[in-house]
Design an enzyme around this catalytic site. Structure first.
Site, PDB file in Angstrom:
ATOM      1  N   ARG A  38       0.822  -1.212   0.000  1.00 57.85           N
ATOM      2  CA  ARG A  38       0.000   0.000   0.000  1.00 57.85           C
ATOM      3  C   ARG A  38       0.851   1.255   0.000  1.00 57.85           C
ATOM      4  O   ARG A  38       0.452   2.281  -0.556  1.00 57.85           O
ATOM      5  CB  ARG A  38      -0.934  -0.028   1.224  1.00 57.85           C
ATOM      6  CG  ARG A  38      -2.034   1.042   1.212  1.00 57.85           C
ATOM      7  CD  ARG A  38      -2.993   0.820   2.368  1.00 57.85           C
ATOM      8  NE  ARG A  38      -4.200   1.645   2.297  1.00 57.85           N
ATOM      9  CZ  ARG A  38      -4.422   2.714   3.066  1.00 57.85           C
ATOM     10  NH1 ARG A  38      -3.525   3.087   3.956  1.00 57.85           N
ATOM     11  NH2 ARG A  38      -5.546   3.384   2.947  1.00 57.85           N
ATOM     12  N   ILE A  64      -7.552   7.285  -0.934  1.00 55.52           N
ATOM     13  CA  ILE A  64      -7.317   5.838  -1.006  1.00 55.52           C
ATOM     14  C   ILE A  64      -8.116   5.244   0.152  1.00 55.52           C
ATOM     15  O   ILE A  64      -8.061   5.733   1.293  1.00 55.52           O
ATOM     16  CB  ILE A  64      -5.816   5.489  -0.917  1.00 55.52           C
ATOM     17  CG1 ILE A  64      -5.572   3.975  -0.893  1.00 55.52           C
ATOM     18  CG2 ILE A  64      -5.120   6.144   0.257  1.00 55.52           C
ATOM     19  CD1 ILE A  64      -4.087   3.583  -1.017  1.00 55.52           C
ATOM     20  N   SER A  65      -8.882   4.198  -0.131  1.00 54.54           N
ATOM     21  CA  SER A  65      -9.800   3.660   0.877  1.00 54.54           C
ATOM     22  C   SER A  65      -9.051   3.024   2.048  1.00 54.54           C
ATOM     23  O   SER A  65      -7.910   2.594   1.913  1.00 54.54           O
ATOM     24  CB  SER A  65     -10.723   2.620   0.245  1.00 54.54           C
ATOM     25  OG  SER A  65     -11.306   3.118  -0.928  1.00 54.54           O
ATOM     26  N   GLN A  66      -9.751   2.940   3.166  1.00 59.56           N
ATOM     27  CA  GLN A  66      -9.240   2.273   4.367  1.00 59.56           C
ATOM     28  C   GLN A  66      -8.960   0.791   4.047  1.00 59.56           C
ATOM     29  O   GLN A  66      -9.769   0.138   3.388  1.00 59.56           O
ATOM     30  CB  GLN A  66     -10.343   2.384   5.425  1.00 59.56           C
ATOM     31  CG  GLN A  66     -10.024   1.791   6.768  1.00 59.56           C
ATOM     32  CD  GLN A  66     -11.254   1.789   7.678  1.00 59.56           C
ATOM     33  OE1 GLN A  66     -12.375   2.044   7.226  1.00 59.56           O
ATOM     34  NE2 GLN A  66     -11.040   1.508   8.936  1.00 59.56           N
TER      35      GLN A  66
END
Ligand code: SAH
Length: 220
Positions: A38, A64-66
């Site tokens: 990530r 950016i998503s969790q």
């Protein structure tokens, strides 16, 4: 900037504390969340928080998503190595990479051209050959490659876009956040059989409350 092995330790902890601890046990999903780096998808100033339990800003006022939400949505799709997936909202391409590790092909549509360009460069550098990106309005889906076994929507519309339902194959699964500033994450399963009026049966399950960026533009 940390060494690769430190990032690996952080990823392991992320999976254990944020994902397994919240009830995701699918070994393939956990393995992929441990594998995909990530930190290579975030801006340099966020490198040291790349594995924390939250969304982070990316370019163009998007996020950016969790990690947990990425894992949850991926898990709900029940992908196999033969799955063809449609993603709406490529963003930085992190979720796209996760899907590409589990599916045969991922078709991803992003409305901001700067993000399409940067995600394309990043995903090419990472050698993903089964990811296909295009700039476009996700309300239309990507008709040329339909039907899809799975559809993942990473921006929130106020209603489920009809075209995305049309492009899902019978028996296919869609995950989509629907609502206003807060949304319901929905799992929509399309029935295998059409009834006598040829209306496709849809089974909708509310999963959790979420906060995605809104799906912009659109048809309605
Ligand atoms: N999973 C992505 C999340 C990106 S945020 C990641 O991890 O990076 C949602 C993305 O949806 C944003 O990049 C936004 O530009 C995009 N988006 C918003 N409305 C859209 C639309 N109508 N069609 C395609 N993409 C859209």
């Amino acid at each position: 900037m940390l060494f690769a092995k430190n990032y690996m330790t952080l990823r392991r902890k992320m999976v254990q504390n944020q994902i397994e601890a919240r009830g995701i046990h699918n070994p393939q999903v956990l393995a992929i969340m441990r594998k995909v780096e990530r930190h290579l998808f975030v801006k340099p100033q966020y490198l040291n928080v790349a594995y924390q339990d939250g969304a982070l800003p990316i370019d163009c006022d998007q996020t950016i998503s969790q990690p947990y939400i990425v894992a949850l949505m991926t898990d709900l799709l029940e992908l196999t190595p033969t799955s063809k997936v449609l993603e709406i909202g490529t963003g930085c391409g992190y979720q796209t990479a996760i899907l590409a590790e589990l599916a045969r092909d991922v078709y991803s549509v992003e409305i901001i051209s700067g993000l399409v360009k940067s995600a394309k460069a990043r995903l090419e550098t990472l050698n993903y050959r089964n990811i296909h990106l295009k700039k476009g309005d996700g309300y239309y889906g990507w008709r040329e490659h339909a039907p899809y076994d799975a559809v993942l929507v990473a921006a929130a519309p106020t209603d489920v876009p009809e075209r995305l339902i049309q492009q899902l194959r019978p028996g296919g699964r869609m995950v989509i956040p629907v609502g206003g500033s807060e949304q319901n994450l929905l799992l929509i399963q399309k029935g295998l059989q059409t009834d006598e009026n040829s209306i496709q049966s849809l089974e909708t399950t509310e999963i959790i409350r979420v906060r995605f960026v809104p799906m912009t533009s659109g048809l309605n």
